[in-house]
Structures are given as C-alpha cells and as structure tokens.
Design an enzyme around this catalytic site. Sequence first.
Site, short mmCIF file in Angstrom:
data_model
loop_
_atom_site.label_atom_id
_atom_site.label_comp_id
_atom_site.label_asym_id
_atom_site.label_seq_id
_atom_site.Cartn_x
_atom_site.Cartn_y
_atom_site.Cartn_z
CB CYS A 1 -0.95 -0.01 1.19
SG CYS A 1 -1.98 -1.48 1.18
CG HIS B 1 -3.44 3.10 1.99
ND1 HIS B 1 -3.78 2.70 0.72
CD2 HIS B 1 -3.50 2.00 2.78
CE1 HIS B 1 -4.03 1.40 0.75
NE2 HIS B 1 -3.88 0.95 1.99
CG ASN C 1 -6.56 -1.37 0.74
OD1 ASN C 1 -5.85 -0.85 -0.12
ND2 ASN C 1 -6.06 -1.92 1.84
O1 UT7 Z 1 -3.97 -1.70 3.41
C1 UT7 Z 1 -2.91 -2.30 4.02
C2 UT7 Z 1 -3.01 -2.64 5.40
N1 UT7 Z 1 -4.28 -3.18 5.81
C3 UT7 Z 1 -5.02 -2.52 6.72
O2 UT7 Z 1 -4.71 -1.40 7.08
C4 UT7 Z 1 -6.20 -3.25 7.32
C5 UT7 Z 1 -6.18 -3.12 8.82
N2 UT7 Z 1 -7.19 -3.90 9.51
C6 UT7 Z 1 -8.51 -3.60 9.44
O3 UT7 Z 1 -8.92 -2.69 8.75
C7 UT7 Z 1 -9.44 -4.36 10.34
O4 UT7 Z 1 -8.70 -5.12 11.27
C8 UT7 Z 1 -10.42 -5.30 9.60
C9 UT7 Z 1 -11.44 -4.49 8.83
C10 UT7 Z 1 -9.68 -6.25 8.66
C11 UT7 Z 1 -11.20 -6.14 10.63
O5 UT7 Z 1 -11.88 -5.28 11.53
P1 UT7 Z 1 -11.70 -5.44 13.10
O6 UT7 Z 1 -12.55 -4.42 13.72
O7 UT7 Z 1 -10.24 -5.41 13.41
O8 UT7 Z 1 -12.29 -6.88 13.35
P2 UT7 Z 1 -11.63 -8.09 14.10
O9 UT7 Z 1 -10.66 -8.78 13.20
O10 UT7 Z 1 -11.15 -7.64 15.44
O11 UT7 Z 1 -12.87 -9.03 14.32
C12 UT7 Z 1 -13.93 -8.66 15.21
C13 UT7 Z 1 -15.03 -9.70 15.08
C14 UT7 Z 1 -14.54 -11.15 15.15
O12 UT7 Z 1 -15.53 -11.90 15.79
P3 UT7 Z 1 -15.39 -12.33 17.32
O13 UT7 Z 1 -14.13 -13.12 17.41
O14 UT7 Z 1 -15.34 -11.05 18.08
O15 UT7 Z 1 -16.63 -13.13 17.56
C15 UT7 Z 1 -14.45 -11.53 13.71
O16 UT7 Z 1 -14.57 -12.92 13.51
O17 UT7 Z 1 -15.66 -9.54 13.80
C16 UT7 Z 1 -15.63 -10.82 13.11
N3 UT7 Z 1 -15.48 -10.53 11.70
C17 UT7 Z 1 -16.53 -10.31 10.89
N4 UT7 Z 1 -17.86 -10.29 11.11
C18 UT7 Z 1 -18.66 -10.02 10.07
C19 UT7 Z 1 -14.34 -10.43 10.96
N5 UT7 Z 1 -14.64 -10.14 9.70
C20 UT7 Z 1 -15.98 -10.06 9.62
C21 UT7 Z 1 -16.87 -9.79 8.56
N6 UT7 Z 1 -18.20 -9.78 8.84
N7 UT7 Z 1 -16.46 -9.55 7.32
#
Ligand code: UT7
Length: 326
Positions: free
Chosen positions: A114, A254, A284
């Site tokens: 990125c 970004h 993204n």
């Molecule tokens: O571009 C280059 C670098 N990349 C980035 O900058 C991305 C950085 N990361 C992010 O933007 C975020 O971490 C994500 C958007 C990928 C994920 O969001 P989050 O708020 O960090 O979610 P999480 O991984 O902490 O997951 C929270 C919960 C989990 O469930 P439990 O364990 O709390 O029951 C996940 O399983 O949300 C669940 N989850 C989803 N639920 C519905 C993860 N993905 C999804 C989904 N839909 N698509």
Amino acid sequence: MTKAKITAVAGYVPDDVLSNFDLEKMVDTTNEWILTRTGIKERRILRDISQANSDMALKAAQELLAKRKISAEEIDCVIYATVTPDHVFPATANIFAAKLGAKNAWGFDISAACSGFLYALGIGAQFIETGKYKKVLVVGSDVMSRIIDYTDRTTCIIFGDGCGMFLLEPTEENYGIMDFIFYSDGNGCKHLHMKAGGSFMPPSYETVANRYHYVYQEGQAVFKQAVYNMAEVSAQIMEKNNLKSEDIAWLVAHQANKRIIDATAQRMGLSSDKVMMNIEKYGNTTAGTIPLLIWEYEPLLKKGDNLILSTFGGGFTWGAMWVKWG
Ligand code: UT7
C-alpha cells in the site's frame, strides 16, 4: 532548485461493482458490519480475465497523455508500484510501456504494497530534481481481486481493483514534491503477506490446495500498527517542515479503513472536510488509492494547496509526503 511537479493525473477503475450486499451472499458478513468497521460500501473488480494489471494502467495512461497533450514517446521513465504484477517477471512497467508505445522509456516495478505509490513518487521526484529526466510516469495499480480469497470474510471485504498515475516534470517554482519521510520494518511480514509463490515457498499442488496464493492478513495486528504509524509519520512531516494544521488543505491518506484515516486526521488536527475520501466506492486498491483520490479531487485543488500524502501497508511499509499543488 528544480522541483518535481505533478503536471497530469489520471485514473481507471473497472466497471464491475462488488457491493457489500453481494458479499453478504458470498461469506458470513453484513453490509452493516463492513460499513461500520471499514467505511466501505462497494469496490470495483476486473472480472475479464483476459485483462491484466497493465491493461488497467493503459486505459489511465491514455487519459493522461490526452490531458497533457503529449505523446508516449516523450516519457523517459516509468515507475510502477504494484503487488499484483502481470507476471513475477518481467516488470509490469516494461509490459505497460510497450503497450503504451513509450519506446524511449525504461522502467521498473516497486513492491511496497500500500506504500508502493508513495515510494515510487519519492524515487521519481529524485530523477526530476537531479535534472536527469524531464518526464517520469509514476503508476500505482493493483488487481487485488486476483489474489483475494473470496471465502475469507476478514480480507475479501476490504480490497478492490484500480489504478492511478501522475506525470512528474521539472519546475523552477517552489511547487511539487516538497519533502517525504519513509519507513519500513520487515518484522511486519508475519502479519500481512502471501505465503506461497516466491522462493520461500514455490508453487505446488499443496500450496494451491492450502489457498496459500491469497493475501493472508491478521487484521487487528495490522490495524494497530497502521493507526499508530500513519498518524505519527503524518505529524512528523508537518513538524519537520513547520506546517500547522491550518496550513494543510488536504490529507490524502491510503484508503484501507476509514477508522485509520480518521485517527490520522485527528492526530494532525484536521477536520473531516479536509480529508479526501473515496473508500466507500473503491475499498482498498493497495497502490491505487492515493493517485485515485487526487484524480477524483483534482477539480477542487488550488495552486499552493499543501497536501499531506500518507500511507501504511504490507512490509510493513509506511510514510508521508508533503506536496505543494502547482
Ligand atoms: O492496506 C494495508 C493494510 N491493511 C489494513 O490497514 C487493514 C487493517 N485492519 C482492518 O482494517 C481491520 O482489522 C479489519 C477491517 C480487517 C477487521 O476489523 P476489526 O474491527 O479489526 O475486526 P476483528 O478482526 O477484530 O474481528 C472482530 C469480530 C470477530 O468476531 P469475534 O471473534 O469477536 O466473535 C471476527 O470474527 O468480527 C468478526 N469478523 C466479521 N464479522 C462479520 C471479521 N470479519 C468479519 C466480517 N463480517 N467480514
């Protein structure tokens, strides 16, 4: 002192839209979850598999040449940022230049995920500032849909396809690329990478069966680093150049997650009306996000506007750049 000025901007996104509602039918997710956690509503996908990364760039480049009223032969150098090249080798820069008819250009690819476009812009500016070249084309282009696992709800909701590019030319005025600060830390590899396909793990039936040719991302670990580092480096470039929040016309960040962008704006003391945003439409696009933002916001830019471009991505790689719009 000669500066590198951005004299033309162009972009291209494929026509096909993949909405949150489409993703609801593919993985266990909801429009509401994606929107509140990321700010994304839809993304564009290059569905036609006869088309590759360089074909998107070709379309954008044709727009750029027409806008600047120059021929492809006038381009001296192509710097192409991507993690989804047409082939592992040769460089997509070479394939793209041949398609465009940029016969007098040499070029190479930059792999910095990125942050690729910002790194490429910094490198391109050096060729102009030293007087070596007159026209450097800097491309940021990714077809993320070709390396995304559409059964993995934690990654497939973020990424989309798109391409943007800048033409850099010399100016004796005090405009253009003013300064940049870049960082990288390979310890971040474990949190965001593609497992197979390189010399570390060559392709095999097993790597395909294990889905190792897709993006692997530990979202939370990346998120924490991105929020901290993108905000810090953006504040650093301001402090280094004595820029106060009231001096900044736009944050060009970004587009990975709206929450990361908001945190960066807050750290810089900027209100949301000074933040370029198109994540809701494109998601993204990796190397594509920053030039695509400027492509869309160009009509609002005025000569002398101070822009802070900032990024964080796989590597880890991150950085910020001060551009004075000319
Ligand atoms: O571009 C280059 C670098 N990349 C980035 O900058 C991305 C950085 N990361 C992010 O933007 C975020 O971490 C994500 C958007 C990928 C994920 O969001 P989050 O708020 O960090 O979610 P999480 O991984 O902490 O997951 C929270 C919960 C989990 O469930 P439990 O364990 O709390 O029951 C996940 O399983 O949300 C669940 N989850 C989803 N639920 C519905 C993860 N993905 C999804 C989904 N839909 N698509």
